[in-house]
Design a protein around this motif. Structure first.
Motif, PDB file in Angstrom:
ATOM      1  N   ALA A   3     -25.659 128.598  42.319  1.00 33.28           N
ATOM      2  CA  ALA A   3     -26.221 129.840  41.798  1.00 33.28           C
ATOM      3  C   ALA A   3     -25.920 131.015  42.733  1.00 33.28           C
ATOM      4  O   ALA A   3     -25.602 132.114  42.278  1.00 33.28           O
ATOM      5  N   GLU A   4     -26.007 130.783  44.035  1.00 33.90           N
ATOM      6  CA  GLU A   4     -25.746 131.860  44.992  1.00 33.90           C
ATOM      7  C   GLU A   4     -24.287 132.303  44.915  1.00 33.90           C
ATOM      8  O   GLU A   4     -23.994 133.493  44.869  1.00 33.90           O
ATOM      9  N   ILE A   5     -23.368 131.326  44.896  1.00 35.26           N
ATOM     10  CA  ILE A   5     -21.945 131.665  44.825  1.00 35.26           C
ATOM     11  C   ILE A   5     -21.615 132.302  43.475  1.00 35.26           C
ATOM     12  O   ILE A   5     -20.787 133.203  43.382  1.00 35.26           O
ATOM     13  N   GLY A   6     -22.336 131.860  42.424  1.00 34.22           N
ATOM     14  CA  GLY A   6     -22.111 132.402  41.083  1.00 34.22           C
ATOM     15  C   GLY A   6     -22.502 133.869  40.956  1.00 34.22           C
ATOM     16  O   GLY A   6     -22.149 134.519  39.969  1.00 34.22           O
ATOM     17  N   LYS A   7     -23.245 134.400  41.950  1.00 29.63           N
ATOM     18  CA  LYS A   7     -23.566 135.833  41.927  1.00 29.63           C
ATOM     19  C   LYS A   7     -22.301 136.673  42.069  1.00 29.63           C
ATOM     20  O   LYS A   7     -22.257 137.826  41.625  1.00 29.63           O
ATOM     21  N   LEU A  15     -13.659 123.939  40.679  1.00 26.74           N
ATOM     22  CA  LEU A  15     -13.327 124.214  42.078  1.00 26.74           C
ATOM     23  C   LEU A  15     -14.592 124.238  42.926  1.00 26.74           C
ATOM     24  O   LEU A  15     -14.629 123.675  44.027  1.00 26.74           O
ATOM     25  N   LEU A  16     -15.633 124.869  42.413  1.00 27.68           N
ATOM     26  CA  LEU A  16     -16.880 124.939  43.166  1.00 27.68           C
ATOM     27  C   LEU A  16     -17.484 123.550  43.352  1.00 27.68           C
ATOM     28  O   LEU A  16     -17.980 123.217  44.436  1.00 27.68           O
ATOM     29  N   GLU A  17     -17.415 122.723  42.315  1.00 26.88           N
ATOM     30  CA  GLU A  17     -17.937 121.355  42.435  1.00 26.88           C
ATOM     31  C   GLU A  17     -17.163 120.575  43.499  1.00 26.88           C
ATOM     32  O   GLU A  17     -17.742 119.816  44.282  1.00 26.88           O
ATOM     33  N   LEU A  18     -15.851 120.763  43.538  1.00 26.33           N
ATOM     34  CA  LEU A  18     -15.039 120.057  44.536  1.00 26.33           C
ATOM     35  C   LEU A  18     -15.339 120.558  45.947  1.00 26.33           C
ATOM     36  O   LEU A  18     -15.360 119.773  46.898  1.00 26.33           O
ATOM     37  N   LEU A  19     -15.586 121.851  46.085  1.00 30.84           N
ATOM     38  CA  LEU A  19     -15.935 122.386  47.403  1.00 30.84           C
ATOM     39  C   LEU A  19     -17.269 121.821  47.889  1.00 30.84           C
ATOM     40  O   LEU A  19     -17.400 121.417  49.053  1.00 30.84           O
ATOM     41  N   LEU A  20     -18.240 121.779  47.006  1.00 26.57           N
ATOM     42  CA  LEU A  20     -19.533 121.218  47.392  1.00 26.57           C
ATOM     43  C   LEU A  20     -19.412 119.730  47.703  1.00 26.57           C
ATOM     44  O   LEU A  20     -20.086 119.213  48.604  1.00 26.57           O
ATOM     45  N   THR A  21     -18.542 119.046  46.968  1.00 25.82           N
ATOM     46  CA  THR A  21     -18.299 117.628  47.252  1.00 25.82           C
ATOM     47  C   THR A  21     -17.744 117.449  48.661  1.00 25.82           C
ATOM     48  O   THR A  21     -18.163 116.554  49.411  1.00 25.82           O
ATOM     49  N   ALA A  22     -16.805 118.315  49.042  1.00 23.37           N
ATOM     50  CA  ALA A  22     -16.225 118.229  50.388  1.00 23.37           C
ATOM     51  C   ALA A  22     -17.270 118.494  51.461  1.00 23.37           C
ATOM     52  O   ALA A  22     -17.282 117.835  52.503  1.00 23.37           O
ATOM     53  N   VAL A  23     -18.152 119.453  51.209  1.00 21.20           N
ATOM     54  CA  VAL A  23     -19.210 119.744  52.184  1.00 21.20           C
ATOM     55  C   VAL A  23     -20.101 118.516  52.381  1.00 21.20           C
ATOM     56  O   VAL A  23     -20.420 118.131  53.509  1.00 21.20           O
ATOM     57  N   LEU A  24     -20.485 117.867  51.279  1.00 16.42           N
ATOM     58  CA  LEU A  24     -21.336 116.677  51.383  1.00 16.42           C
ATOM     59  C   LEU A  24     -20.593 115.495  51.999  1.00 16.42           C
ATOM     60  O   LEU A  24     -21.190 114.652  52.661  1.00 16.42           O
ATOM     61  N   ALA A  25     -19.272 115.427  51.764  1.00 21.10           N
ATOM     62  CA  ALA A  25     -18.483 114.309  52.283  1.00 21.10           C
ATOM     63  C   ALA A  25     -18.001 114.546  53.711  1.00 21.10           C
ATOM     64  O   ALA A  25     -17.304 113.698  54.271  1.00 21.10           O
ATOM     65  N   ASP A  26     -18.351 115.702  54.283  1.00 18.89           N
ATOM     66  CA  ASP A  26     -17.976 116.008  55.664  1.00 18.89           C
ATOM     67  C   ASP A  26     -16.452 116.050  55.827  1.00 18.89           C
ATOM     68  O   ASP A  26     -15.892 115.462  56.756  1.00 18.89           O
ATOM     69  N   GLY A  27     -15.789 116.768  54.908  1.00 17.98           N
ATOM     70  CA  GLY A  27     -14.331 116.831  54.965  1.00 17.98           C
ATOM     71  C   GLY A  27     -13.816 118.256  54.930  1.00 17.98           C
ATOM     72  O   GLY A  27     -14.460 119.157  54.383  1.00 17.98           O
ATOM     73  N   HIS A  28     -12.642 118.465  55.524  1.00 11.16           N
ATOM     74  CA  HIS A  28     -12.010 119.779  55.546  1.00 11.16           C
ATOM     75  C   HIS A  28     -11.270 120.026  54.220  1.00 11.16           C
ATOM     76  O   HIS A  28     -10.858 119.081  53.540  1.00 11.16           O
TER      77      HIS A  28
END
Length: 304
Positions: A3-7, A15-28
């Motif tokens: 929601a914050e990024i969607g502002k 793309l946003l889902e994949l970015l959040l997935t990377a954050v949770l998976a601790d990956g660059h």
């Protein structure tokens, strides 16, 4: 965080889902796209949703490793050398146009991206947690750029393509700009997660269930990249680990405590496209890594 990024960002939901997935998976993450599709903006917004130290490094042809990692300076008052930390010492590091720095500077990232440490003058400095590198590059501009070495590409969990918006999304962008919302300040995006919050979420992700047939499915998919006739170089076991960790994070993001074959299939292009090399013949025919990955996904039996 969505929601914050969607502002600010219109569309780009996958793309946003994949970015959040990377954050949770601790990956660059390596973001690739033509100029003007909001690669850097997306990375900055993601960083703003995390209440952790952030730094941005603009890679240029004259950038030296010391400009990134830091350097030792001599203190006359103490008669000793003191290590001055570079901009890489942050929790979220945005590296803009990573392919504009020469190989020597890019190689300086090997240790810190894989081992989360920086070694200078015989002393090793550990990075604080979390540590996330978001890098951008332009795929079409060749002048003044350097191809990233395979060893560095392998250190990115995902390579994500940032495409053009759809017609409806572009109309929405125009409507917002015309109505005076196009200049929405980044300050309107607020931090959502602290370092401790993110650490707790990552611990939950690591507990996600992945049945033995899922592990075998991942191994078969990655193994096929080493046998495919259109590939000169297949993916390493690091790709298998990336696919497993990413699938666990995606499953958690989608509200499940177990990994499904669909999670693996969804992530396969993002995990594999930068870890495989086409044969010269396939390149001359106009083939792409994504096409080969899709063929492999379709050829391997899906566990049920």
């Amino acid at each position: 965080m969505r929601a914050e990024i969607g502002k600010i960002i219109v569309g780009q939901t996958d793309l946003l889902e994949l970015l959040l997935t990377a954050v949770l998976a601790d990956g660059h993450v390596l973001l690739e796209g033509v100029p003007g599709v909001a690669k850097t903006l997306m990375a900055k917004l993601l960083a703003r949703t995390l209440a952790v130290p952030f730094s941005r490094i603009q890679f240029t042809p004259d950038l030296m490793p010391a400009d990134v990692l830091g350097t030792s300076i001599f203190r006359q008052n103490t008669g000793e050398f003191e290590f001055r930390r570079g901009p890489i010492f942050a929790s979220v590091v945005l590296i803009d146009e990573i392919n504009r720095a020469p190989a020597k500077t890019q190689s300086a990232l090997f240790e810190v991206m894989e081992e989360r440490t920086v070694t200078q003058d015989g002393t090793t400095y550990a990075m604080q947690e979390p540590f996330l590198v978001l890098a951008t590059q332009n795929p079409v501009e060749q002048e003044g750029t350097y191809r990233l070495p395979e060893a560095q590409l392998d250190r990115f969990l995902f390579k994500l393509r940032v495409g053009y918006p759809t017609l409806a999304e572009e109309v929405q962008i125009l409507q917002g700009h015309h109505a005076g919302f196009g200049g929405t300040s980044l300050d309107s995006v607020q931090p959502i997660l602290s370092a401790a919050d993110l650490g707790a979420l990552r611990a939950q992700v690591r507990q996600q269930r992945a049945e033995p047939n899922i592990l075998e499915y991942i191994a078969k998919l990655v193994g096929q990249t080493r046998a495919h006739k259109a590939l000169y170089l297949g993916a390493s076991p690091r790709a298998s680990l990336a696919l497993l960790n990413g699938a666990k994070a995606l499953a958690a993001l989608r509200g499940r405590d177990f990994v499904t074959p669909e999670d693996v299939q969804f992530l396969a292009p993002s995990v594999l496209r930068h870890r495989i090399l086409l044969t010269p013949e396939r390149e001359m025919e106009g083939g792409t890594p994504d096409e080969v990955v899709q063929q492999i996904v379709q050829s391997v039996e899906v566990p049920r």
